[in-house]
Write an enzyme that holds these catalytic residues in place. Structure first.
Site, PDB file in Angstrom:
ATOM      1  N   LYS A  22      -1.838  -9.820  -3.308  1.00  0.00           N
ATOM      2  CA  LYS A  22      -1.479  -8.645  -4.091  1.00  0.00           C
ATOM      3  C   LYS A  22      -0.272  -7.940  -3.487  1.00  0.00           C
ATOM      4  O   LYS A  22       0.674  -7.551  -4.186  1.00  0.00           O
ATOM      5  CB  LYS A  22      -2.683  -7.709  -4.164  1.00  0.00           C
ATOM      6  N   ASN A  23      -0.260  -7.758  -2.163  1.00  0.00           N
ATOM      7  CA  ASN A  23       0.825  -7.019  -1.529  1.00  0.00           C
ATOM      8  C   ASN A  23       2.139  -7.785  -1.513  1.00  0.00           C
ATOM      9  O   ASN A  23       3.191  -7.206  -1.251  1.00  0.00           O
ATOM     10  CB  ASN A  23       0.430  -6.619  -0.104  1.00  0.00           C
ATOM     11  N   CYS A 116      -3.087   4.654  -4.625  1.00  0.00           N
ATOM     12  CA  CYS A 116      -4.244   5.264  -3.975  1.00  0.00           C
ATOM     13  C   CYS A 116      -3.823   6.484  -3.167  1.00  0.00           C
ATOM     14  O   CYS A 116      -2.761   6.506  -2.552  1.00  0.00           O
ATOM     15  CB  CYS A 116      -4.922   4.260  -3.047  1.00  0.00           C
ATOM     16  N   ARG A 121       2.414   9.497   2.339  1.00  0.00           N
ATOM     17  CA  ARG A 121       3.087   8.205   2.438  1.00  0.00           C
ATOM     18  C   ARG A 121       4.519   8.400   1.934  1.00  0.00           C
ATOM     19  O   ARG A 121       4.907   7.892   0.890  1.00  0.00           O
ATOM     20  CB  ARG A 121       2.352   7.134   1.608  1.00  0.00           C
ATOM     21  N   ASP A 306      -5.654  -2.169   5.852  1.00  0.00           N
ATOM     22  CA  ASP A 306      -6.317  -2.547   4.603  1.00  0.00           C
ATOM     23  C   ASP A 306      -7.657  -3.240   4.823  1.00  0.00           C
ATOM     24  O   ASP A 306      -8.432  -3.395   3.875  1.00  0.00           O
ATOM     25  CB  ASP A 306      -5.409  -3.469   3.789  1.00  0.00           C
ATOM     26  N   ARG A 398      -7.490  -3.280  -9.355  1.00  0.00           N
ATOM     27  CA  ARG A 398      -6.075  -3.291  -9.015  1.00  0.00           C
ATOM     28  C   ARG A 398      -5.740  -4.378  -8.000  1.00  0.00           C
ATOM     29  O   ARG A 398      -4.603  -4.839  -7.942  1.00  0.00           O
ATOM     30  CB  ARG A 398      -5.649  -1.941  -8.401  1.00  0.00           C
TER      31      ARG A 398
END
Length: 419
Positions: A22-23, A116, A121, A306, A398
């Protein structure tokens, strides 16, 4: 409203295959804007973040064809146009459009990113890099305008004040078509950065040093189409390994790159988790007694932030007490109260999470407060006695491809329910 319902307390067994990262894919798709031809991605996960990115790309004029895990994108029709706040703010990774649009058009008008809520951030590092490369930053309501005012973006020597995956990738995206050389010092080293650099190099970019703390990019004028295989998702892999140790009677996790998970697997071995690591898979045995450990997250190759939440339910099965300290996102504690609601002996103490085990979990209603907290709720629900209902599941969808189907094949009693 949609929710996930789990009848827990069952042992799981079998094999599960990890999807594409995903990242990685949330950066790979915006990177394709820089190409002058068709780019095909294989191993694209079936997650809602990908759906959102496809929607954005099509809105901008790209032609997108999706068949299973293969995504074909022709970016030649992409227009230099403002990206509205509503579409962009659905995911954090929308900020990668800053770098790709700036690299292609010399300007971008993009809504501020969402995602999220994990505390501050800021994208200051991104903007500092863009400004060093000749871009001017202004704000128009909920949108940000980046512009080189008709000039070609130029290379620069950039030092990242803190290690940032997003800022490193965004700087690379802006630099690949820049005039001259860009050097990024104190760059992040995550595998996803290497994946993005590999795609761009296969398109004709000249990037050296990805995976180290110094990355050098020599700008080129054109990038061509190519085909690229997305790397396996190390966070999904780590999640299923923790799940297998918590409720498994022998589960093999396929499509795993051990070198992406060394620090995580070392911590599991410290706990006493019995597993066999092969070239591209991990087999997790049924566990007996586990030992409590303390965890401190850090940038790659350290323990990934994560994976802090997905491993927490497994820690509750261990004997003893320990702490979790997240040095990346201090606010990443939304799962703590939800686990306590399930009966866990866990609480926040200052900037640390303190737990004591083993805890006997009982099913109840909980919510996913963010993506990885949602994964923690799923594992805890599988461990718990009785029925667990998880709401806010959009967070989970997601980032975890076909999670209901994968867990059902392992023997879980889990359903996605619409009300």
């Amino acid at each position: 409203m949609r929710k996930i319902v789990i009848n827990g307390g069952r042992s799981l067994k079998g094999r599960v295959t990890v999807s594409g990262a995903k990242n990685s894919v949330v950066a790979l798709i915006p990177a394709i804007i820089l190409a002058d031809g068709i780019v095909t991605l294989d191993g694209v996960p079936a997650i809602s973040d990908v759906d959102s990115l496809i929607d954005i790309m099509e809105t901008m004029g790209a032609t997108v064809t999706r068949q299973g895990e293969t995504l074909e994108i022709d970016p030649r029709g992409v227009q230099d146009m403002p990206m509205p706040f509503g579409k962009i703010n659905s995911l954090r990774a929308s900020y990668y459009f800053y770098g790709s649009l700036l690299g292609r058009f010399g300007q971008a008008v993009v809504g501020l990113p969402g995602g999220c809520d994990l505390g501050p951030r800021p994208i200051d590092l991104h903007l500092k890099a863009f400004e060093a490369m000749g871009a001017r930053v202004t704000y128009e309501g909920q949108n940000m305008r980046l512009s080189t005012e008709g000039q070609r973006i130029h290379g620069a020597h950039i030092y990242m004040d803190t290690v940032s995956v997003g800022a490193t990738i965004n700087t690379i995206l802006a630099a690949v078509k820049a005039e001259g050389r860009t050097v990024i010092e104190n760059a992040a080293r995550e595998p996803e950065i290497i994946d993005v650099a590999t795609l761009l190099n296969n398109m004709g970019a000249r990037i050296r040093g990805a995976g180290t703390d110094i990355i050098t990019i020599d700008g080129v004028e054109n990038l061509h189409g190519t085909r690229h295989q997305v790397i396996p998702d190390r966070i999904e892999a780590g999640t299923y390994i923790a799940l297998a140790a918590a409720v498994g009677e022998g589960i093999q996790i396929d499509n795993v790159l051990y070198e992406h998970l060394e620090s995580y697997i070392a911590k599991l071995e410290e706990m006493g988790v019995r597993m066999t690591v092969s070239e591209d898979a991990v087999f997790v045995e049924k566990q007996d007694k586990l030992k409590a450990v303390s965890i401190k997250t850090s940038p790659y190759p350290g323990f990934a932030t994560d994976l802090q939440q997905p491993i927490t339910p497994l820690l509750l099965k261990a004997t003893g007490s320990g702490y979790i300290t997240d040095t990346i996102y201090e606010k990443r504690v939304g799962h703590v109260q939800e686990l306590a609601n399930l009966g866990a002996d866990i609480q926040t103490r200052g900037n640390r999470i303190a737990y004591k085990g083993p805890s006997h979990l009982r099913g109840t209603a909980v919510k996913a407060t963010d993506l990885r907290a949602g994964a923690a709720m799923v594992i805890a629900g599988l461990m718990a006695e009785g029925r667990t209902e998880i709401t806010n599941i959009e967070f989970i969808l997601r980032g975890y491809s076909n999670i209901i189907e994968k867990l059902t094949e392992l023997g879980a009693d889990i359903q996605l329910v619409e009300e």
